[in-house]
Design a protein around this motif. Structure first.
Motif, PDB file in Angstrom:
ATOM      1  N   VAL A 113       0.846  -1.192   0.000  1.00 43.20           N
ATOM      2  CA  VAL A 113       0.000   0.000   0.000  1.00 43.20           C
ATOM      3  C   VAL A 113       0.878   1.238   0.000  1.00 43.20           C
ATOM      4  O   VAL A 113       1.825   1.356   0.773  1.00 43.20           O
ATOM      5  CB  VAL A 113      -0.935   0.009   1.234  1.00 43.20           C
ATOM      6  CG1 VAL A 113      -1.738   1.301   1.304  1.00 43.20           C
ATOM      7  CG2 VAL A 113      -1.854  -1.197   1.199  1.00 43.20           C
ATOM      8  N   SER A 114       0.559   2.165  -0.899  1.00 40.22           N
ATOM      9  CA  SER A 114       1.299   3.433  -0.973  1.00 40.22           C
ATOM     10  C   SER A 114       0.291   4.558  -1.221  1.00 40.22           C
ATOM     11  O   SER A 114      -0.850   4.298  -1.614  1.00 40.22           O
ATOM     12  CB  SER A 114       2.323   3.384  -2.113  1.00 40.22           C
ATOM     13  OG  SER A 114       1.667   3.350  -3.357  1.00 40.22           O
ATOM     14  N   PRO A 115       0.688   5.795  -1.017  1.00 38.05           N
ATOM     15  CA  PRO A 115      -0.238   6.906  -1.277  1.00 38.05           C
ATOM     16  C   PRO A 115      -0.750   6.907  -2.728  1.00 38.05           C
ATOM     17  O   PRO A 115      -1.869   7.327  -2.989  1.00 38.05           O
ATOM     18  CB  PRO A 115       0.598   8.146  -0.993  1.00 38.05           C
ATOM     19  CG  PRO A 115       1.647   7.676  -0.041  1.00 38.05           C
ATOM     20  CD  PRO A 115       1.937   6.262  -0.427  1.00 38.05           C
ATOM     21  N   GLU A 116       0.052   6.426  -3.670  1.00 34.98           N
ATOM     22  CA  GLU A 116      -0.347   6.428  -5.083  1.00 34.98           C
ATOM     23  C   GLU A 116      -1.460   5.416  -5.388  1.00 34.98           C
ATOM     24  O   GLU A 116      -2.271   5.635  -6.280  1.00 34.98           O
ATOM     25  CB  GLU A 116       0.845   6.126  -5.997  1.00 34.98           C
ATOM     26  CG  GLU A 116       1.904   7.208  -6.026  1.00 34.98           C
ATOM     27  CD  GLU A 116       2.852   7.123  -4.835  1.00 34.98           C
ATOM     28  OE1 GLU A 116       3.091   6.008  -4.330  1.00 34.98           O
ATOM     29  OE2 GLU A 116       3.338   8.184  -4.409  1.00 34.98           O
ATOM     30  N   ASN A 117      -1.494   4.280  -4.686  1.00 36.76           N
ATOM     31  CA  ASN A 117      -2.506   3.275  -5.004  1.00 36.76           C
ATOM     32  C   ASN A 117      -3.619   3.207  -3.955  1.00 36.76           C
ATOM     33  O   ASN A 117      -4.405   2.279  -3.949  1.00 36.76           O
ATOM     34  CB  ASN A 117      -1.871   1.893  -5.215  1.00 36.76           C
ATOM     35  CG  ASN A 117      -1.219   1.332  -3.971  1.00 36.76           C
ATOM     36  OD1 ASN A 117      -1.427   1.809  -2.864  1.00 36.76           O
ATOM     37  ND2 ASN A 117      -0.402   0.318  -4.154  1.00 36.76           N
ATOM     38  N   ARG A 118      -3.691   4.203  -3.096  1.00 35.48           N
ATOM     39  CA  ARG A 118      -4.734   4.257  -2.076  1.00 35.48           C
ATOM     40  C   ARG A 118      -5.862   5.163  -2.539  1.00 35.48           C
ATOM     41  O   ARG A 118      -5.615   6.243  -3.065  1.00 35.48           O
ATOM     42  CB  ARG A 118      -4.123   4.833  -0.800  1.00 35.48           C
ATOM     43  CG  ARG A 118      -4.589   4.134   0.417  1.00 35.48           C
ATOM     44  CD  ARG A 118      -3.924   4.647   1.624  1.00 35.48           C
ATOM     45  NE  ARG A 118      -4.994   4.849   2.587  1.00 35.48           N
ATOM     46  CZ  ARG A 118      -4.847   5.397   3.750  1.00 35.48           C
ATOM     47  NH1 ARG A 118      -3.681   5.855   4.118  1.00 35.48           N
ATOM     48  NH2 ARG A 118      -5.860   5.518   4.552  1.00 35.48           N
ATOM     49  N   HIS A 119      -7.107   4.741  -2.394  1.00 32.45           N
ATOM     50  CA  HIS A 119      -8.234   5.564  -2.823  1.00 32.45           C
ATOM     51  C   HIS A 119      -8.736   6.419  -1.668  1.00 32.45           C
ATOM     52  O   HIS A 119      -8.454   6.149  -0.501  1.00 32.45           O
ATOM     53  CB  HIS A 119      -9.363   4.701  -3.398  1.00 32.45           C
ATOM     54  CG  HIS A 119      -9.933   3.724  -2.415  1.00 32.45           C
ATOM     55  ND1 HIS A 119     -10.838   4.067  -1.463  1.00 32.45           N
ATOM     56  CD2 HIS A 119      -9.693   2.405  -2.248  1.00 32.45           C
ATOM     57  CE1 HIS A 119     -11.159   3.013  -0.737  1.00 32.45           C
ATOM     58  NE2 HIS A 119     -10.464   1.979  -1.195  1.00 32.45           N
ATOM     59  N   GLU A 120      -9.500   7.432  -2.023  1.00 38.84           N
ATOM     60  CA  GLU A 120     -10.087   8.319  -1.023  1.00 38.84           C
ATOM     61  C   GLU A 120     -11.250   7.615  -0.326  1.00 38.84           C
ATOM     62  O   GLU A 120     -11.814   6.655  -0.834  1.00 38.84           O
ATOM     63  CB  GLU A 120     -10.594   9.596  -1.704  1.00 38.84           C
ATOM     64  CG  GLU A 120      -9.502  10.424  -2.347  1.00 38.84           C
ATOM     65  CD  GLU A 120      -8.515  10.972  -1.323  1.00 38.84           C
ATOM     66  OE1 GLU A 120      -8.941  11.373  -0.224  1.00 38.84           O
ATOM     67  OE2 GLU A 120      -7.314  10.976  -1.642  1.00 38.84           O
ATOM     68  N   GLU A 121     -11.594   8.121   0.833  1.00 40.25           N
ATOM     69  CA  GLU A 121     -12.726   7.579   1.579  1.00 40.25           C
ATOM     70  C   GLU A 121     -14.010   7.812   0.791  1.00 40.25           C
ATOM     71  O   GLU A 121     -14.204   8.862   0.185  1.00 40.25           O
ATOM     72  CB  GLU A 121     -12.819   8.284   2.936  1.00 40.25           C
ATOM     73  CG  GLU A 121     -13.902   7.737   3.827  1.00 40.25           C
ATOM     74  CD  GLU A 121     -13.901   8.410   5.193  1.00 40.25           C
ATOM     75  OE1 GLU A 121     -14.990   8.521   5.777  1.00 40.25           O
ATOM     76  OE2 GLU A 121     -12.826   8.813   5.660  1.00 40.25           O
ATOM     77  N   ILE A 122     -14.896   6.830   0.789  1.00 38.48           N
ATOM     78  CA  ILE A 122     -16.162   6.933   0.065  1.00 38.48           C
ATOM     79  C   ILE A 122     -17.293   6.936   1.083  1.00 38.48           C
ATOM     80  O   ILE A 122     -17.379   6.058   1.932  1.00 38.48           O
ATOM     81  CB  ILE A 122     -16.336   5.745  -0.909  1.00 38.48           C
ATOM     82  CG1 ILE A 122     -15.201   5.722  -1.922  1.00 38.48           C
ATOM     83  CG2 ILE A 122     -17.682   5.814  -1.611  1.00 38.48           C
ATOM     84  CD1 ILE A 122     -15.178   4.475  -2.788  1.00 38.48           C
ATOM     85  N   ASP A 123     -18.167   7.934   0.984  1.00 38.42           N
ATOM     86  CA  ASP A 123     -19.310   8.030   1.881  1.00 38.42           C
ATOM     87  C   ASP A 123     -20.517   7.396   1.205  1.00 38.42           C
ATOM     88  O   ASP A 123     -21.001   7.887   0.190  1.00 38.42           O
ATOM     89  CB  ASP A 123     -19.603   9.496   2.214  1.00 38.42           C
ATOM     90  CG  ASP A 123     -20.728   9.644   3.238  1.00 38.42           C
ATOM     91  OD1 ASP A 123     -21.213   8.611   3.741  1.00 38.42           O
ATOM     92  OD2 ASP A 123     -21.119  10.798   3.497  1.00 38.42           O
ATOM     93  N   PHE A 124     -20.987   6.281   1.730  1.00 40.19           N
ATOM     94  CA  PHE A 124     -22.137   5.599   1.175  1.00 40.19           C
ATOM     95  C   PHE A 124     -23.449   6.071   1.791  1.00 40.19           C
ATOM     96  O   PHE A 124     -24.511   5.572   1.451  1.00 40.19           O
ATOM     97  CB  PHE A 124     -21.997   4.071   1.375  1.00 40.19           C
ATOM     98  CG  PHE A 124     -20.924   3.464   0.535  1.00 40.19           C
ATOM     99  CD1 PHE A 124     -21.150   3.177  -0.795  1.00 40.19           C
ATOM    100  CD2 PHE A 124     -19.683   3.174   1.069  1.00 40.19           C
ATOM    101  CE1 PHE A 124     -20.166   2.624  -1.583  1.00 40.19           C
ATOM    102  CE2 PHE A 124     -18.687   2.612   0.299  1.00 40.19           C
ATOM    103  CZ  PHE A 124     -18.934   2.331  -1.035  1.00 40.19           C
ATOM    104  N   GLY A 125     -23.367   7.001   2.713  1.00 38.34           N
ATOM    105  CA  GLY A 125     -24.562   7.514   3.358  1.00 38.34           C
ATOM    106  C   GLY A 125     -25.065   6.554   4.428  1.00 38.34           C
ATOM    107  O   GLY A 125     -24.436   5.544   4.739  1.00 38.34           O
ATOM    108  N   ILE A 126     -26.216   6.888   4.975  1.00 44.46           N
ATOM    109  CA  ILE A 126     -26.812   6.059   6.028  1.00 44.46           C
ATOM    110  C   ILE A 126     -27.968   5.269   5.432  1.00 44.46           C
ATOM    111  O   ILE A 126     -28.813   5.806   4.735  1.00 44.46           O
ATOM    112  CB  ILE A 126     -27.305   6.942   7.193  1.00 44.46           C
ATOM    113  CG1 ILE A 126     -26.120   7.669   7.815  1.00 44.46           C
ATOM    114  CG2 ILE A 126     -28.044   6.110   8.227  1.00 44.46           C
ATOM    115  CD1 ILE A 126     -26.505   8.689   8.862  1.00 44.46           C
ATOM    116  N   GLU A 127     -27.988   4.006   5.699  1.00 49.61           N
ATOM    117  CA  GLU A 127     -29.034   3.111   5.202  1.00 49.61           C
ATOM    118  C   GLU A 127     -29.557   2.330   6.392  1.00 49.61           C
ATOM    119  O   GLU A 127     -28.782   1.716   7.125  1.00 49.61           O
ATOM    120  CB  GLU A 127     -28.440   2.174   4.159  1.00 49.61           C
ATOM    121  CG  GLU A 127     -29.431   1.298   3.451  1.00 49.61           C
ATOM    122  CD  GLU A 127     -30.196   2.059   2.373  1.00 49.61           C
ATOM    123  OE1 GLU A 127     -31.324   1.638   2.097  1.00 49.61           O
ATOM    124  OE2 GLU A 127     -29.686   3.044   1.846  1.00 49.61           O
ATOM    125  N   GLY A 128     -30.838   2.324   6.613  1.00 54.11           N
ATOM    126  CA  GLY A 128     -31.370   1.571   7.732  1.00 54.11           C
ATOM    127  C   GLY A 128     -31.205   2.291   9.063  1.00 54.11           C
ATOM    128  O   GLY A 128     -31.201   3.509   9.126  1.00 54.11           O
TER     129      GLY A 128
END
Length: 100
Positions: free
Chosen positions: A81-96
């Motif tokens: 894992v490196s900064p180049e191959n790491r993705h940003e946090e994804i917010d899926f929202g609240i469900e349930g």
């Protein structure tokens, strides 16, 4: 003895490829089994417990050693894992009714 001479003596060339030896199918429970000669097993790097794929086409059987996939440890995976191959946090929202 020269290894090339030994191999030439031990193997007969056919137009399909190298021919190691003739084996005899023998009853093994409700199935049939064959023995793989030591020289063939060494050449293909297979041993007791190796998985072998069996293909049946027309009047022919082909056996191929199954390629084993390397099992990585968590440390080996995390080391890649490196900064180049790491993705940003994804917010899926609240469900349930999650409490997060």
């Amino acid at each position: 003895m020269d290894s090339r001479k030994y191999l030439k003596n031990e193997m007969n060339q056919t137009k399909e490829g190298d021919y190691m030896s003739t084996v005899i199918a023998q009853k093994w429970g409700n199935s049939l089994g064959i023995r793989i000669p030591k020289e063939a097993a060494e050449r293909l790097d297979i041993s007791q417990g190796s998985e072998i794929e069996l293909y049946v086409t027309a009047n022919e059987i082909t056996l191929k050693p199954k390629k084993l996939r390397k099992k990585y440890t968590l440390e080996e995976l995390l080391s890649q894992v490196s900064p180049e191959n790491r993705h940003e946090e994804i917010d899926f929202g609240i469900e349930g009714r999650e409490l997060i």
